[in-house]
Write a protein that holds these residues in place. Sequence first.
Motif, PDB file in Angstrom:
ATOM      1  N   ASN A 118       0.812  -1.224   0.000  1.00 46.92           N
ATOM      2  CA  ASN A 118       0.000   0.000   0.000  1.00 46.92           C
ATOM      3  C   ASN A 118       0.843   1.271   0.000  1.00 46.92           C
ATOM      4  O   ASN A 118       0.371   2.332   0.367  1.00 46.92           O
ATOM      5  N   THR A 155       0.214   4.820  -4.847  1.00 47.83           N
ATOM      6  CA  THR A 155      -1.172   5.027  -5.247  1.00 47.83           C
ATOM      7  C   THR A 155      -1.488   4.109  -6.422  1.00 47.83           C
ATOM      8  O   THR A 155      -0.854   4.198  -7.474  1.00 47.83           O
ATOM      9  N   LYS A 156      -2.443   3.229  -6.229  1.00 48.63           N
ATOM     10  CA  LYS A 156      -2.799   2.277  -7.288  1.00 48.63           C
ATOM     11  C   LYS A 156      -3.692   2.949  -8.328  1.00 48.63           C
ATOM     12  O   LYS A 156      -4.481   3.842  -8.021  1.00 48.63           O
ATOM     13  N   LYS A 157      -3.556   2.485  -9.552  1.00 49.43           N
ATOM     14  CA  LYS A 157      -4.404   2.961 -10.634  1.00 49.43           C
ATOM     15  C   LYS A 157      -5.811   2.429 -10.422  1.00 49.43           C
ATOM     16  O   LYS A 157      -5.989   1.324  -9.883  1.00 49.43           O
ATOM     17  N   ASP A 158      -6.785   3.194 -10.850  1.00 50.36           N
ATOM     18  CA  ASP A 158      -8.161   2.727 -10.784  1.00 50.36           C
ATOM     19  C   ASP A 158      -8.355   1.612 -11.785  1.00 50.36           C
ATOM     20  O   ASP A 158      -7.880   1.689 -12.928  1.00 50.36           O
ATOM     21  N   THR A 159      -9.026   0.544 -11.380  1.00 47.27           N
ATOM     22  CA  THR A 159      -9.326  -0.539 -12.302  1.00 47.27           C
ATOM     23  C   THR A 159     -10.772  -0.428 -12.710  1.00 47.27           C
ATOM     24  O   THR A 159     -11.664  -0.185 -11.887  1.00 47.27           O
ATOM     25  N   GLU A 160     -10.998  -0.548 -13.979  1.00 45.17           N
ATOM     26  CA  GLU A 160     -12.370  -0.405 -14.495  1.00 45.17           C
ATOM     27  C   GLU A 160     -12.846  -1.680 -15.082  1.00 45.17           C
ATOM     28  O   GLU A 160     -12.180  -2.511 -15.530  1.00 45.17           O
TER      29      GLU A 160
END
Length: 109
Positions: free
Chosen positions: A101, A104-109
């Motif tokens: 953690n 910052t993780k990318k948003d998954t769509e």
Amino acid sequence: MEKTLAEMQKEVDRYISQFKEGYFSPLSMLARMSEEVGELAREVNHRFGEKPKKATEEENSIELELGDILFITICFANSLGIDLTEAHDKVMHKFNTRDANRWTKKDTE
């Protein structure tokens, strides 16, 4: 055809094993690795930094410098009996647990 790390380690070992001198000492390999990292830094600086190459400097590439670093890393590991696949797996486990953690993780769509 892609090679595994184990295949690369065997290939380098076959190459080095044909010479009486064999692998350099760990201290010599560390010095060699430092030299190669310095050459990579120079190439990166020429390409992305503010220091252009002199007209008299020979052409080189980031790709070749990374290849040199990979070669000396494999030599270093082989000389110490280190399985780089196992070392990689241990490092990835560390990053996937300790640092899970941290970024910052990318948003998954």
